[in-house]
Design a protein around this motif. Structure first.
Motif, PDB file in Angstrom:
ATOM      1  N   GLU A 261      39.106 -21.894 -41.099  1.00  0.00           N
ATOM      2  CA  GLU A 261      39.857 -20.641 -40.939  1.00  0.00           C
ATOM      3  C   GLU A 261      41.116 -20.933 -40.125  1.00  0.00           C
ATOM      4  OE1 GLU A 261      38.814 -17.423 -38.052  1.00  0.00           O
ATOM      5  OE2 GLU A 261      38.574 -16.213 -39.873  1.00  0.00           O
TER       6      GLU A 261
ATOM      7  N   ALA B 203      45.794 -18.454 -35.728  1.00  0.00           N
ATOM      8  CA  ALA B 203      47.033 -17.685 -35.575  1.00  0.00           C
ATOM      9  C   ALA B 203      47.742 -18.211 -34.330  1.00  0.00           C
ATOM     10  CB  ALA B 203      46.728 -16.208 -35.434  1.00  0.00           C
TER      11      ALA B 203
ATOM     12  N   TYR C  56      46.912 -17.391 -30.679  1.00  0.00           N
ATOM     13  CA  TYR C  56      47.385 -16.021 -30.481  1.00  0.00           C
ATOM     14  C   TYR C  56      46.689 -15.310 -29.326  1.00  0.00           C
ATOM     15  CZ  TYR C  56      48.465 -11.156 -31.663  1.00  0.00           C
ATOM     16  OH  TYR C  56      48.868  -9.850 -31.617  1.00  0.00           O
ATOM     17  N   LYS C  57      45.373 -15.360 -29.303  1.00  0.00           N
ATOM     18  CA  LYS C  57      44.620 -14.595 -28.307  1.00  0.00           C
ATOM     19  C   LYS C  57      44.763 -15.177 -26.904  1.00  0.00           C
ATOM     20  CE  LYS C  57      42.214 -11.326 -30.459  1.00  0.00           C
ATOM     21  NZ  LYS C  57      42.141  -9.936 -30.003  1.00  0.00           N
TER      22      LYS C  57
ATOM     23  N   TYR D 245      47.485  -5.415 -34.040  1.00  0.00           N
ATOM     24  CA  TYR D 245      48.021  -6.308 -32.995  1.00  0.00           C
ATOM     25  C   TYR D 245      46.898  -7.057 -32.279  1.00  0.00           C
ATOM     26  CZ  TYR D 245      50.128  -7.646 -28.535  1.00  0.00           C
ATOM     27  OH  TYR D 245      50.540  -8.350 -27.433  1.00  0.00           O
ATOM     28  N   ASP D 246      45.803  -6.363 -31.996  1.00  0.00           N
ATOM     29  CA  ASP D 246      44.715  -6.999 -31.238  1.00  0.00           C
ATOM     30  C   ASP D 246      44.032  -8.109 -32.042  1.00  0.00           C
ATOM     31  OD1 ASP D 246      45.039  -5.434 -28.969  1.00  0.00           O
ATOM     32  OD2 ASP D 246      43.861  -3.799 -29.840  1.00  0.00           O
ATOM     33  N   LYS D 247      43.966  -7.938 -33.349  1.00  0.00           N
ATOM     34  CA  LYS D 247      43.245  -8.926 -34.165  1.00  0.00           C
ATOM     35  C   LYS D 247      44.142 -10.068 -34.648  1.00  0.00           C
ATOM     36  CE  LYS D 247      39.913  -5.499 -35.808  1.00  0.00           C
ATOM     37  NZ  LYS D 247      39.643  -4.535 -36.886  1.00  0.00           N
ATOM     38  N   GLY D 248      45.396  -9.771 -34.894  1.00  0.00           N
ATOM     39  CA  GLY D 248      46.309 -10.809 -35.382  1.00  0.00           C
ATOM     40  C   GLY D 248      46.268 -10.972 -36.889  1.00  0.00           C
TER      41      GLY D 248
ATOM     42  N   LYS E 134      42.882 -12.632 -38.663  1.00  0.00           N
ATOM     43  CA  LYS E 134      41.627 -11.870 -38.655  1.00  0.00           C
ATOM     44  C   LYS E 134      41.729 -10.542 -39.399  1.00  0.00           C
ATOM     45  CE  LYS E 134      39.281 -14.625 -35.833  1.00  0.00           C
ATOM     46  NZ  LYS E 134      38.180 -15.438 -36.353  1.00  0.00           N
TER      47      LYS E 134
END
Lengths: 224, 225
Positions: A121, A124, A157-158, B162-165, B168
């Motif tokens: 996967e 991001a 990203y996170k 926005y939170d998941k990107g 996802k």
């Protein structure tokens, strides 16, 4: 703008040549923005070996054409699915030399990526950076002579850019030290003062640094 | 003896200045149109379209092509002109300009990469923050002494929570299975980013041209030209 173009018929040779040169510079800046946009498109899709028009200056003696072509043929991901590199170009500063044969530019970029190396996967990624470069005319068109993406951030990203820094994706993978000496040389580090590089080109860039292969103009802020 | 400047050279310079003027005006007009679009000002958005051209068109994402004056006016009034809601936001920005003005200076082809953010109101909770990035490709035509959008295509790139990107959350990439708009005809291209999509370098960068023939440059896959 409503310019009275009839004044051009009244210009003497010297005035005309001066205006012609000024216009040529503006056209050059426009063409170079198009060139860099096309390069951003080509960079995004990552189709190895696909025929495409050449954006790089390949006839200049400083260019290692074989090395360039070899580099392009190297896959760094197994799959195209889920991979993307969108680096929009903003904040352009472009200077063209007096005879419109060399141009220097720096862009900033706030971009996003998707990275899937082995069909997993994708990750991001938030990708900030700069695009510094020197451009020359080859076969009547502006082309890129030198200049590589300079990373500021490349973070999952996170996690955000303070907690994460992904290295440039290569095969074999780079060690952190190798990455730090490559595209990540001036990347964000939470425990370091930021280095002010690259410096955008100034109006006197060609007076101060006349050699087209001299990239020192990008690093004038760095302490020795 | 002083150098004589040929008439051809003088005409070439005039032409170059006209093209530069067009280059700047097209960017200003698209910037104004983008602001109006973000602010939900449908009438202002329509001011930037070439409504004197029978084949004026707007294609966006996978909603199809809205071709003709009535179709363009209708869809912009419906989508942009809908009543604004509290907490709603759209903020698309123009970057990475790639623009060619025809040698005859009657038309132009332009492409921008558009990072964007937004907020979608939700019932009984805070609005949902979203990313909405895309690319705008457009033909322009010089109409009534102004550069107008003649054929525009908004290529959706990401639209996600926005939170998941963008990896996802792919739930907003494609249209719902509701009836297509009666004024739309089938989409010409829709390939947003997803974990399974393959990038194709589309929309393509416009290339120098003499006179406009068609809009196929937007979806040109051959990058060797």
């Amino acid at each position: 703008m409503d310019i009275d173009l009839n004044v051009i018929d009244e210009l003497d040779a010297e005035e005309f040549t001066e205006m012609e040169c000024a216009v040529e510079k503006l056209l050059s800046v426009w063409e170079i923005k198009n060139l860099r946009g096309a390069a951003a498109i080509f960079h995004d899709d990552q189709h190895i070996g696909q025929k495409r028009r050449e954006l790089q200056a390949v006839k200049h003696p400083s260019v290692d054409v074989k090395g360039l072509m070899d580099f392009r043929r190297k896959a760094v991901v197994d799959n195209l699915e889920g991979n993307m590199l969108i680096h929009p170009l903003t904040t352009p500063v472009i200077e063209v030399n007096a005879d419109c044969t060399v141009a220097r530019g720096v862009w900033w970029s706030l971009g996003i990526e998707g990275l899937s190396k082995f069909r997993e996967e994708p990750m991001a990624i938030i990708s900030l950076g700069m695009v510094p470069g020197t451009h020359i005319k080859e076969d009547g068109e502006w082309r890129i002579l030198s200049g590589a993406w300079q990373r500021t951030t490349k973070n999952e990203y996170k996690k955000g850019w303070v907690r994460d820094m992904q290295p440039t994706n290569t095969r074999p993978p780079l060690t952190p030290e190798q990455d730090r000496n490559f595209l990540g040389k001036y990347a964000y580090m939470k425990d370091e003062v930021r280095k002010p590089s690259p410096e955008p080109p100034h109006k006197d860039t060609f007076d101060k640094f006349p050699e087209e292969t001299d990239n020192i103009w990008l690093y004038i802020n760095l302490k020795k | 003896m002083a150098e004589q400047i040929s008439q051809e050279r003088r005409e070439n310079l005039k032409s170059a200045i006209k093209r530069l003027e067009a280059y700047q005006e097209i960017q200003n007009n698209m910037g104004r149109c983008m602001a109006a679009f973000n602010f939900r000002q449908a009438d202002k958005v329509l001011d930037y379209f070439a409504l004197g051209q029978e084949d004026v068109s707007l294609e966006y994402a996978d909603e199809g092509v809205f071709k003709g004056i009535n179709a363009v006016e209708t869809i912009i009034k419906e989508v942009v002109g809908a009543e604004p809601k509290s907490g709603e936001m759209l903020d698309l920005q123009l970057t990475t300009p790639m623009i060619e003005v025809a040698e005859d200076i009657k038309t132009a082809k332009a492409l921008w990469w558009c990072p964007g953010a937004g907020a979608i109101p939700e019932e009984d909770k805070d609005p949902k923050a979203i990313w909405c990035w895309g690319m705008i490709a457009a033909d322009f035509i010089f109409e009534n002494n102004n550069w107008k959008i003649w054929h525009m295509h908004y290529f959706r790139f990401i639209k996600c929570d926005y939170d998941k990107g963008w990896v996802k959350d792919t739930s907003m990439l494609n249209r719902l299975n509701t009836p297509v708009h009666p004024l739309s005809s089938p989409s010409t291209y829709h390939n947003p980013y997803s974990p399974l999509s393959v990038r194709e370098g589309i929309p393509a960068c416009p290339r120098p041209y003499k006179t406009w023939t068609d809009s196929s440059w937007m979806t040109e896959k051959d990058k060797s030209r």
